[in-house]
Design a protein around this motif. Structure first.
Motif, short mmCIF file in Angstrom:
data_model
loop_
_atom_site.label_atom_id
_atom_site.label_comp_id
_atom_site.label_asym_id
_atom_site.label_seq_id
_atom_site.Cartn_x
_atom_site.Cartn_y
_atom_site.Cartn_z
N ARG A 57 0.99 -1.08 -0.17
CA ARG A 57 -0.04 0.01 -0.08
C ARG A 57 0.80 1.33 -0.05
NH1 ARG A 57 -4.47 -0.02 4.40
NH2 ARG A 57 -5.24 -1.78 3.13
N TYR A 58 1.91 1.22 0.64
CA TYR A 58 2.72 2.47 1.03
C TYR A 58 4.22 2.42 0.26
CZ TYR A 58 -0.98 3.41 4.35
OH TYR A 58 -2.12 3.42 4.78
N THR A 59 4.71 1.34 -0.20
CA THR A 59 6.10 1.40 -0.82
C THR A 59 5.94 0.64 -2.16
OG1 THR A 59 6.93 1.29 1.44
CG2 THR A 59 8.45 0.68 -0.39
N CYS A 60 5.42 -0.50 -2.07
CA CYS A 60 5.53 -1.18 -3.47
C CYS A 60 4.21 -0.96 -4.16
CB CYS A 60 5.73 -2.83 -3.13
SG CYS A 60 6.02 -3.53 -4.82
N ILE A 61 3.91 0.31 -4.51
CA ILE A 61 2.93 0.87 -4.95
C ILE A 61 2.56 0.32 -6.38
CG2 ILE A 61 1.62 2.71 -5.77
CD1 ILE A 61 3.23 4.27 -3.39
N ALA A 62 1.42 -0.04 -6.80
CA ALA A 62 1.27 -0.52 -8.20
C ALA A 62 1.63 0.21 -9.41
CB ALA A 62 -0.33 -0.79 -8.50
N ARG A 63 1.40 1.63 -9.45
CA ARG A 63 1.86 2.14 -10.74
C ARG A 63 3.30 2.92 -10.60
NH1 ARG A 63 -4.00 4.28 -11.89
NH2 ARG A 63 -4.65 2.68 -13.36
N ARG A 66 7.79 2.84 -4.88
CA ARG A 66 8.87 3.74 -4.11
C ARG A 66 10.10 2.70 -3.85
NH1 ARG A 66 4.32 6.33 -0.87
NH2 ARG A 66 3.41 7.57 -2.26
N CYS A 67 10.90 2.35 -4.83
CA CYS A 67 12.05 1.49 -4.67
C CYS A 67 13.03 2.00 -3.82
CB CYS A 67 12.41 1.00 -6.08
SG CYS A 67 11.22 0.00 -6.85
N GLU A 68 13.12 3.16 -3.95
CA GLU A 68 14.32 4.10 -3.18
C GLU A 68 14.11 3.96 -1.78
OE1 GLU A 68 10.86 6.72 -3.92
OE2 GLU A 68 12.00 5.40 -5.26
N ILE A 72 13.56 -3.91 1.30
CA ILE A 72 14.11 -5.17 0.52
C ILE A 72 14.42 -5.00 -0.82
CG2 ILE A 72 13.03 -6.57 2.37
CD1 ILE A 72 10.84 -6.90 -0.13
N GLU A 73 14.76 -3.59 -1.33
CA GLU A 73 15.09 -3.30 -2.75
C GLU A 73 16.22 -4.15 -3.22
OE1 GLU A 73 16.76 -1.52 -6.02
OE2 GLU A 73 17.87 -1.54 -4.17
N ASP A 74 17.29 -4.37 -2.29
CA ASP A 74 18.41 -5.29 -2.63
C ASP A 74 18.14 -6.71 -3.03
OD1 ASP A 74 18.29 -5.33 -0.13
OD2 ASP A 74 20.18 -6.17 0.13
N LEU A 75 17.09 -7.18 -2.57
CA LEU A 75 16.58 -8.54 -2.73
C LEU A 75 15.46 -8.63 -3.70
CD1 LEU A 75 16.40 -9.42 1.16
CD2 LEU A 75 18.07 -9.90 -0.47
N CYS A 76 14.71 -7.52 -4.02
CA CYS A 76 13.75 -7.73 -5.03
C CYS A 76 14.07 -7.81 -6.43
CB CYS A 76 13.01 -6.09 -4.84
SG CYS A 76 11.66 -6.16 -5.99
N GLU A 77 13.34 -8.61 -7.07
CA GLU A 77 13.84 -9.19 -8.55
C GLU A 77 12.79 -8.63 -9.46
OE1 GLU A 77 14.63 -13.46 -8.88
OE2 GLU A 77 14.73 -13.50 -6.75
N PHE A 78 11.98 -7.46 -9.18
CA PHE A 78 11.12 -6.53 -10.13
C PHE A 78 11.95 -6.04 -11.17
CE2 PHE A 78 7.89 -3.03 -10.63
CZ PHE A 78 7.09 -3.52 -11.66
#
Length: 83
Positions: A57-63, A66-68, A72-78
């Motif tokens: 809802r607040y960080t990994c927003i759909a559109r 907010r990766c910065e 867990i940005e360093d682990l994310c494979e998006f």
């Protein structure tokens, strides 16, 4: 949660976060829930539902994720991470 059942109800936020991070990928909410129940340790199963919803809802927003500010940005494979 109200009844104390050990399950993870998958909504749009949990579905998105689970698939983007490849934590528990699935083509539908039932598959994601099935995988989450296998990979999440028992002691976290009640709380992980809220953690994933809030993260979606607040960080990994759909559109515009907010990766910065993601912890867990360093682990994310998006592959389409925000710049």
């Amino acid at each position: 949660m109200s009844f104390g059942w050990v399950t993870i109800a998958v909504d749009t936020h949990i579905y998105r976060v689970s698939n983007r991070t490849k934590f528990a990928m699935g083509k539908n909410v039932d598959k994601v829930e099935e995988k989450l129940l296998k990979v999440v340790p028992k002691e976290f199963k009640v709380d992980v539902h809220h953690w994933l919803i809030l993260h979606g809802r607040y960080t990994c927003i759909a559109r515009k994720p907010r990766c910065e500010s993601c912890i867990i940005e360093d682990l994310c494979e998006f592959k389409d991470k925000a710049e």
